[in-house]
Design an enzyme around this catalytic site. Structure first.
Site, PDB file in Angstrom:
ATOM      1  N   THR A  10       0.786  -1.164  -0.001  1.00 19.33           N
ATOM      2  CA  THR A  10       0.003   0.026  -0.078  1.00 19.33           C
ATOM      3  C   THR A  10       0.978   1.252   0.049  1.00 19.33           C
ATOM      4  O   THR A  10       0.308   2.425  -0.099  1.00 19.33           O
ATOM      5  CB  THR A  10      -0.912   0.025   1.502  1.00 19.33           C
ATOM      6  OG1 THR A  10      -0.218  -0.083   2.274  1.00 19.33           O
ATOM      7  CG2 THR A  10      -1.959  -0.993   1.340  1.00 19.33           C
ATOM      8  N   LEU A  59       4.102  -7.651   9.555  1.00 19.81           N
ATOM      9  CA  LEU A  59       5.825  -8.317   9.980  1.00 19.81           C
ATOM     10  C   LEU A  59       5.868  -8.568  11.458  1.00 19.81           C
ATOM     11  O   LEU A  59       6.836  -9.057  11.745  1.00 19.81           O
ATOM     12  CB  LEU A  59       6.394  -7.017   9.289  1.00 19.81           C
ATOM     13  CG  LEU A  59       6.706  -7.025   7.820  1.00 19.81           C
ATOM     14  CD1 LEU A  59       8.026  -5.946   7.632  1.00 19.81           C
ATOM     15  CD2 LEU A  59       7.193  -8.488   7.358  1.00 19.81           C
ATOM     16  N   LEU A  80       8.997  -4.878   1.316  1.00 18.52           N
ATOM     17  CA  LEU A  80       8.928  -3.295   1.521  1.00 18.52           C
ATOM     18  C   LEU A  80       8.477  -2.779   2.580  1.00 18.52           C
ATOM     19  O   LEU A  80       8.421  -1.515   2.875  1.00 18.52           O
ATOM     20  CB  LEU A  80       8.327  -2.765   0.201  1.00 18.52           C
ATOM     21  CG  LEU A  80       8.712  -3.317  -1.333  1.00 18.52           C
ATOM     22  CD1 LEU A  80       8.072  -2.624  -2.361  1.00 18.52           C
ATOM     23  CD2 LEU A  80      10.394  -3.163  -1.460  1.00 18.52           C
ATOM     24  N   TYR A  95       8.907  -0.117  18.284  1.00 20.55           N
ATOM     25  CA  TYR A  95       7.991  -0.674  17.460  1.00 20.55           C
ATOM     26  C   TYR A  95       8.658  -0.832  16.003  1.00 20.55           C
ATOM     27  O   TYR A  95       8.812  -1.815  15.245  1.00 20.55           O
ATOM     28  CB  TYR A  95       6.480   0.027  17.245  1.00 20.55           C
ATOM     29  CG  TYR A  95       5.859  -0.524  16.079  1.00 20.55           C
ATOM     30  CD1 TYR A  95       5.417  -1.561  15.769  1.00 20.55           C
ATOM     31  CD2 TYR A  95       6.093   0.369  14.814  1.00 20.55           C
ATOM     32  CE1 TYR A  95       4.720  -2.096  14.750  1.00 20.55           C
ATOM     33  CE2 TYR A  95       5.551   0.112  13.628  1.00 20.55           C
ATOM     34  CZ  TYR A  95       4.710  -1.164  13.546  1.00 20.55           C
ATOM     35  OH  TYR A  95       4.390  -1.608  12.375  1.00 20.55           O
ATOM     36  N   THR A 129      18.563   0.732   2.924  1.00 19.88           N
ATOM     37  CA  THR A 129      18.495   2.337   3.075  1.00 19.88           C
ATOM     38  C   THR A 129      20.009   2.805   2.985  1.00 19.88           C
ATOM     39  O   THR A 129      20.642   2.467   3.686  1.00 19.88           O
ATOM     40  CB  THR A 129      17.354   2.730   3.906  1.00 19.88           C
ATOM     41  OG1 THR A 129      17.683   4.121   3.981  1.00 19.88           O
ATOM     42  CG2 THR A 129      17.697   1.904   5.276  1.00 19.88           C
ATOM     43  N   GLU A 131      20.126   5.219   4.855  1.00 16.20           N
ATOM     44  CA  GLU A 131      20.302   5.486   6.202  1.00 16.20           C
ATOM     45  C   GLU A 131      21.121   4.860   7.017  1.00 16.20           C
ATOM     46  O   GLU A 131      21.378   5.252   8.109  1.00 16.20           O
ATOM     47  CB  GLU A 131      18.767   5.553   6.991  1.00 16.20           C
ATOM     48  CG  GLU A 131      18.016   6.738   6.581  1.00 16.20           C
ATOM     49  CD  GLU A 131      18.206   8.225   7.376  1.00 16.20           C
ATOM     50  OE1 GLU A 131      18.574   8.248   8.455  1.00 16.20           O
ATOM     51  OE2 GLU A 131      18.534   9.164   6.391  1.00 16.20           O
ATOM     52  N   TYR A 153      15.327   4.016  13.252  1.00 18.90           N
ATOM     53  CA  TYR A 153      14.895   3.534  12.035  1.00 18.90           C
ATOM     54  C   TYR A 153      16.264   2.795  11.320  1.00 18.90           C
ATOM     55  O   TYR A 153      16.203   1.770  10.925  1.00 18.90           O
ATOM     56  CB  TYR A 153      14.578   4.701  11.031  1.00 18.90           C
ATOM     57  CG  TYR A 153      14.474   4.338   9.678  1.00 18.90           C
ATOM     58  CD1 TYR A 153      13.000   3.473   9.240  1.00 18.90           C
ATOM     59  CD2 TYR A 153      15.292   4.630   8.700  1.00 18.90           C
ATOM     60  CE1 TYR A 153      12.986   3.212   7.885  1.00 18.90           C
ATOM     61  CE2 TYR A 153      15.227   4.213   7.456  1.00 18.90           C
ATOM     62  CZ  TYR A 153      14.041   3.625   6.775  1.00 18.90           C
ATOM     63  OH  TYR A 153      13.938   3.163   5.736  1.00 18.90           O
ATOM     64  N   LYS A 157      17.164  -1.042  10.290  1.00 17.38           N
ATOM     65  CA  LYS A 157      17.402  -1.428   9.147  1.00 17.38           C
ATOM     66  C   LYS A 157      18.967  -1.909   8.830  1.00 17.38           C
ATOM     67  O   LYS A 157      19.224  -2.886   7.878  1.00 17.38           O
ATOM     68  CB  LYS A 157      17.314  -0.217   8.197  1.00 17.38           C
ATOM     69  CG  LYS A 157      15.824   0.371   7.823  1.00 17.38           C
ATOM     70  CD  LYS A 157      15.214  -0.680   6.850  1.00 17.38           C
ATOM     71  CE  LYS A 157      13.898  -0.211   6.629  1.00 17.38           C
ATOM     72  NZ  LYS A 157      13.226  -0.805   5.545  1.00 17.38           N
ATOM     73  N   HIS A 183      13.957   8.205  -2.626  1.00 14.88           N
ATOM     74  CA  HIS A 183      13.279   8.248  -3.887  1.00 14.88           C
ATOM     75  C   HIS A 183      11.884   8.630  -3.560  1.00 14.88           C
ATOM     76  O   HIS A 183      11.174   8.349  -2.544  1.00 14.88           O
ATOM     77  CB  HIS A 183      13.265   6.870  -4.681  1.00 14.88           C
ATOM     78  CG  HIS A 183      13.358   5.732  -3.787  1.00 14.88           C
ATOM     79  ND1 HIS A 183      14.111   5.166  -2.992  1.00 14.88           N
ATOM     80  CD2 HIS A 183      12.013   5.141  -3.662  1.00 14.88           C
ATOM     81  CE1 HIS A 183      13.476   4.101  -2.317  1.00 14.88           C
ATOM     82  NE2 HIS A 183      12.372   3.994  -2.602  1.00 14.88           N
TER      83      HIS A 183
END
Ligand code: NAP
Ligand code: F7E
Length: 352
Positions: A10, A59, A80, A95, A129, A131, A153, A157, A183
């Site tokens: 989504t 997830l 994703l 979370y 990413t 990041e 974050y 990752k 992007h």
């Protein structure tokens, strides 16, 4: 006919990837969370396609992942799904770690189980990413650059990156990390800086908003177009051998440049008052009104100042290269938000 399972279907990337894979003749299963509203604006137009199906899951719920895999029996999985907002990850760190980090090992374990049960081979793409580079130790950043993440974050990752690589090396799984730089697109979430700017500039142009409140204008990002990047994801899974790749434009621009370009495209003349930090304002030179102010609540506890990617490996090994560069990206996003707003204000025919 190949089958793909897309988590995060989504979202911005998931919706473009779904359209891309359907156009290539794939059957696509979208992994969606239960939400109180059924509307999923980015994928709603795709429901008439008989090759597109949804499966409920999260997830953070291992059993739902395993069930989704058993139902879809995909050839390819594109993971994703994530809590993808860096600033918000400081507010919901636990979370974020669960969904973005542990969620990936749940997915990899489910793949292992299904491969063992059925003998089927499943290719896996992990949405890594830029990041990861955070407080970058070299410029530009490439696959060999060391990581220095700067947010919950980025750190979640980082775990996801290494567990994907570890399962590739430990179990011979076809698992790839796409290390994607920022992007954007007209489908970008409304609280990322580019989209926030294009929505607000459109409102100022239409006279229904006066001022945009932003944080750090001097951060630099390597901004490409999401449509180009989802093709890169697919290319990674078509290779003979799995590997990790940087996707980037190789050009970076500050938030300030994005802002100035957006106002320029909208035809609104602006000038900075030349002050620094929270005292800076941009003034409309035709009316004298302040159209940009700084709100320190948008500053991050730790900032990523400069990101610039080197996509040479993807160019050489995947034949991938970005088509849309900075100015065209800003123009496309401004045009799209102007059109959307005019439709909202004046109906389906747009501005009379
Ligand atoms: P996005 O628009 O924020 O979409 C995120 C998607 O993840 C949404 O579909 C969301 O579902 C889903 N999701 C969130 N938590 C979930 C959970 N616990 N279980 C299942 N689904 C969940 O993100 P995007 O910009 O398309 O980015 C796609 C991926 O690439 C993300 O992993 C992001 O971290 C990563 N990435 C993005 C960029 C970029 O510049 N866009 C760059 C590098 C990496 P709901 O609709 O239910 O919220
Ligand atoms: O911030 C500054 C902010 O939230 C960009 C995600 O897709 O790309 C994205 O993460 C810059 C930062 O994206 C506002 O401080 C100023 O320096 O648009 P952003 P991001 O943090 O780069 C990476 C690659 C991902 O993986 C992520 O999932 O803009 N900034 N003022 C602001 N940022 C926001 N959001 N809002 C402001 O008002």
């Amino acid at each position: 006919m190949k089958t793909a399972l897309i988590t995060g279907v989504t979202g911005q990337d998931g919706s473009y990837l779904t359209e891309f894979l359907l156009s290539k003749g794939y059957k696509v299963y979208g992994f969606v969370r239960r939400t109180s509203e059924m509307k999923r604006a980015r994928i709603d137009p795709l429901h008439s396609n008989p090759n597109f199906k949804l499966v409920y899951g999260d997830l953070c719920d291992s059993s739902s992942i395993l069930n989704a895999l058993r139902k879809a029996m995909p050839d390819e999985i594109y993971n994703l799904a994530a809590q993808s907002h860096v600033k918000i990850s400081f507010e919901i760190p636990e979370y974020t770690a669960d969904a973005n980090g542990v969620g990936v090992v749940r997915m990899l374990e489910a793949i292992r189980r299904v491969e063992e049960e059925t003998g089927k081979k499943i290719r896996f793409y992990q949405a890594s990413t830029s990041e990861l580079y955070g407080k970058a130790v070299e410029i530009p950043q490439k696959e060999t650059t060391s990581f220095y993440p700067r947010s919950p974050y980025g750190i979640a990752k980082l775990y996801a990156f290494w567990i994907t690589k570890n399962y590739r090396e430990s179990y011979g799984m076809f698992a790839c990390n796409g290390i994607l730089f920022n992007h954007e697109s007209p489908r970008r979430g409304e609280n990322f800086v580019t989209r926030k700017i294009t929505i607000e500039v459109a409102k100022i142009k239409e006279g229904i908003s006066k001022c945009i409140y932003l944080g750090n204008l001097d951060a630099k990002r390597d901004w490409g177009h999401a449509k180009d990047y989802i093709e890169g994801m697919w290319l990674m899974l078509q290779k003979e051998k799995p590997d990790d790749y940087v996707l980037a434009t190789g050009e970076n621009h500050s938030v300030r440049e994005f802002l100035e370009e957006a106002f320029r495209v909208a035809g609104i003349p602006i000038k900075s008052n030349g002050k620094k930090g929270i005292h800076e304002e941009y003034i409309r030179t035709d009316t004298g009104e302040a159209v940009v102010k700084i709100d320190p609540s948008y500053y991050r506890p730790a900032e990523v100042d400069v990101l610039l990617g080197d996509p040479s490996k993807a160019k050489k090994e995947l034949g991938w290269k970005p088509k849309v560069m900075f100015r065209d990206l800003v123009k496309e996003m401004i045009d799209a938000d102007m059109k959307l707003l005019q439709k909202e204000l004046y109906g389906s025919k747009g501005r009379r």
